[in-house]
Scaffold this active site. Structure first.
Site, short mmCIF file in Angstrom:
data_model
loop_
_atom_site.label_atom_id
_atom_site.label_comp_id
_atom_site.label_asym_id
_atom_site.label_seq_id
_atom_site.Cartn_x
_atom_site.Cartn_y
_atom_site.Cartn_z
N CYS A 184 -21.31 -67.75 -43.53
CA CYS A 184 -22.65 -68.15 -43.12
C CYS A 184 -22.69 -69.67 -43.19
CB CYS A 184 -23.73 -67.46 -43.96
SG CYS A 184 -23.70 -67.80 -45.72
N HIS A 209 -7.40 -63.98 -61.44
CA HIS A 209 -8.12 -63.63 -62.67
C HIS A 209 -9.29 -62.68 -62.45
CE1 HIS A 209 -6.66 -67.20 -65.39
NE2 HIS A 209 -5.66 -66.57 -64.78
C1 RB5 Z 1 -28.93 -69.98 -41.87
O1 RB5 Z 1 -29.60 -71.12 -41.44
C2 RB5 Z 1 -28.45 -70.15 -43.31
O2 RB5 Z 1 -29.52 -70.09 -44.17
C3 RB5 Z 1 -27.40 -69.12 -43.63
O3 RB5 Z 1 -26.35 -69.24 -42.74
C4 RB5 Z 1 -26.77 -69.21 -45.01
O4 RB5 Z 1 -26.30 -70.49 -45.25
C5 RB5 Z 1 -27.55 -68.68 -46.12
O5 RB5 Z 1 -27.11 -68.69 -47.28
#
Ligand code: RB5
Length: 148
Positions: A71, A104
């Protein structure tokens, strides 16, 4: 007898989709077994939906499959994954942490931030994480205590 290639379930939100594409390519080049649950386009999605889909697929795979989630920061994916029974997620932006999380902690979920690490570093982290084995020994009891 040849051992089966490691099976990896990949998932990403819009903040990690570019990095996931890069790591899926790398995994295939390494001969690993890839399941990609998306997303594969840059439109905005909610990372918990993707993480839960990937972890559901991982549960269905059983055995030694692992998960790679991307993400924006890697944080949201790690939080969701670590609420999943049996999942031990590590959010990595360095090779040392990736290696130690396998040795670990027997980490079975790797999360990465597409807005944190560049492709080159991410590939180094990924390679270290997929190729490092759990050391077992004194660490087995400690990992068992996580779920106890
Ligand atoms: C999206 O903008 C962002 O919040 C997501 O990709 C992530 O980083 C959340 O933890």
């Amino acid at each position: 007898m040849e051992s089966k290639p490691l099976k990896l379930v990949f998932g990403a939100d819009h903040g990690g989709v570019q990095l996931k594409t890069c790591l899926v390519e790398e995994a295939k080049a390494l001969g690993l077994d890839v399941i990609d649950v998306g997303v594969n386009e840059p439109s905005s999605v909610d990372y918990p939906d993707v993480a839960k889909r990937a972890l559901q697929v991982w549960r269905e795979q059983g055995g030694s499959a692992r998960v790679v989630l991307c993400c924006g920061s890697g944080v949201g994916m790690a939080i969701v994954a670590n609420r999943t029974p049996g999942a031990r997620a590590v959010n990595c932006s360095d090779v040392y942490t990736a290696t130690m999380s396998r040795k670990h902690n027997d980490a079975n979920v790797l999360t990465l931030g597409g807005r944190v690490v560049g492709n080159g570093l991410a590939i180094e982290i990924f390679r270290a994480w997929v190729s490092t084995e759990f050391e077992k020994g004194r660490h087995e009891g400690r990992v068992a205590k996580i779920d106890a």
